[in-house]
Design an enzyme around this catalytic site. Structure first.
Site, PDB file in Angstrom:
ATOM      1  N   HIS A 139       9.573  28.100 -27.287  1.00 41.25           N
ATOM      2  CA  HIS A 139      10.752  27.855 -26.427  1.00 41.25           C
ATOM      3  C   HIS A 139      11.619  26.741 -27.021  1.00 41.25           C
ATOM      4  CE1 HIS A 139       8.148  29.229 -22.770  1.00 41.25           C
ATOM      5  NE2 HIS A 139       8.968  30.211 -23.075  1.00 41.25           N
ATOM      6  N   LYS A 174       2.300  32.613  -7.439  1.00 38.18           N
ATOM      7  CA  LYS A 174       1.506  31.867  -6.465  1.00 38.18           C
ATOM      8  C   LYS A 174       0.799  30.666  -7.094  1.00 38.18           C
ATOM      9  CE  LYS A 174       0.970  35.838  -3.448  1.00 38.18           C
ATOM     10  NZ  LYS A 174       1.505  36.842  -4.409  1.00 38.18           N
ATOM     11  N   ARG A 187       9.755  37.896 -29.973  1.00 34.88           N
ATOM     12  CA  ARG A 187       8.669  37.516 -30.868  1.00 34.88           C
ATOM     13  C   ARG A 187       8.188  38.708 -31.685  1.00 34.88           C
ATOM     14  NH1 ARG A 187       5.617  35.043 -25.871  1.00 34.88           N
ATOM     15  NH2 ARG A 187       6.552  36.983 -25.190  1.00 34.88           N
ATOM     16  N   SER A 192       3.530  31.545 -22.884  1.00 31.47           N
ATOM     17  CA  SER A 192       3.083  30.700 -21.771  1.00 31.47           C
ATOM     18  C   SER A 192       1.888  31.329 -21.073  1.00 31.47           C
ATOM     19  CB  SER A 192       4.213  30.524 -20.753  1.00 31.47           C
ATOM     20  OG  SER A 192       5.285  29.846 -21.327  1.00 31.47           O
TER      21      SER A 192
END
Ligand code: PNS
Length: 167
Positions: free
Chosen positions: A23, A47, A96, A134
């Site tokens: 990033h 969540k 990517r 991530s």
């Protein structure tokens, strides 16, 4: 030749949970191409995020502190509506591998259909970051691994503070 284009304001949207080296590389390369870059964190409904929105804002701000034309913000709802509110004429995304292409194509085409005046610009991830995501970092962390080498130093420090077992 005189060019009379309006300033190029781009949005780099994402969850950034957490910000990765990939990033940060995209922010730095993208930021050098446009007049103003807004890193926009989606206030999503996930969540169990690793970091709260405020923590993510703080970490990204620290990491981009040296980049003068980069701003960090949050958004909810449709990205194109946020782009309209911010007067942005471009969306920046990284690719990517081929596996990213399909989703990115779909998002770009949907966004273009909803707001044709916002163009999506793609940059290829640098090869050394092309395997970092991530989602994988989150998995490594929650399973007790050390993901410190995949994220900027300030994020690695926060990860270690939050998950002391990693040492
Ligand atoms: O970090 P991510 O998960 O790859 O980011 C995905 C993101 C935030 C760019 C995408 O989910 C998004 O733009 N969400 C906002 C809702 C929206 O506009 N959806 C319609 C276009 S796909």
């Amino acid at each position: 030749m005189t060019r009379n284009r309006r300033p190029l304001v781009a949005i780099y949207p994402g969850s950034f949970d957490p910000l990765t080296n990939g990033h940060l590389d995209l922010i730095s390369r993208g930021g050098s191409l446009v007049d103003h870059l807004i890193v926009a964190i989606l206030q999503n409904t996930e969540k169990q995020p690793l970091f709260t929105i405020d923590e993510r804002i703080g970490m990204i701000r620290e990491a981009v502190a040296g980049l003068n034309n980069v701003e960090v913000d949050t958004f909810e709802g449709l990205l194109v509506d946020y782009a309209a509110r911010r007067g942005a004429n471009a969306i920046l995304r990284g690719i990517r591998a081929v596996s990213d292409y399909e989703t990115e194509l779909q998002m770009a085409l949907l966004n273009r259909r909803m707001r044709p005046e916002t163009e999506t610009i793609f940059l290829m991830a640098r090869e050394e970051y092309s395997f970092i995501s991530s989602r994988m970092i989150k998995e490594i962390i929650t399973l007790g691994g050390d993901a410190g080498s995949f994220v900027p130093a300030n994020v690695a420090n926060r990860l270690r503070a939050k998950f002391p077992a990693l040492g």
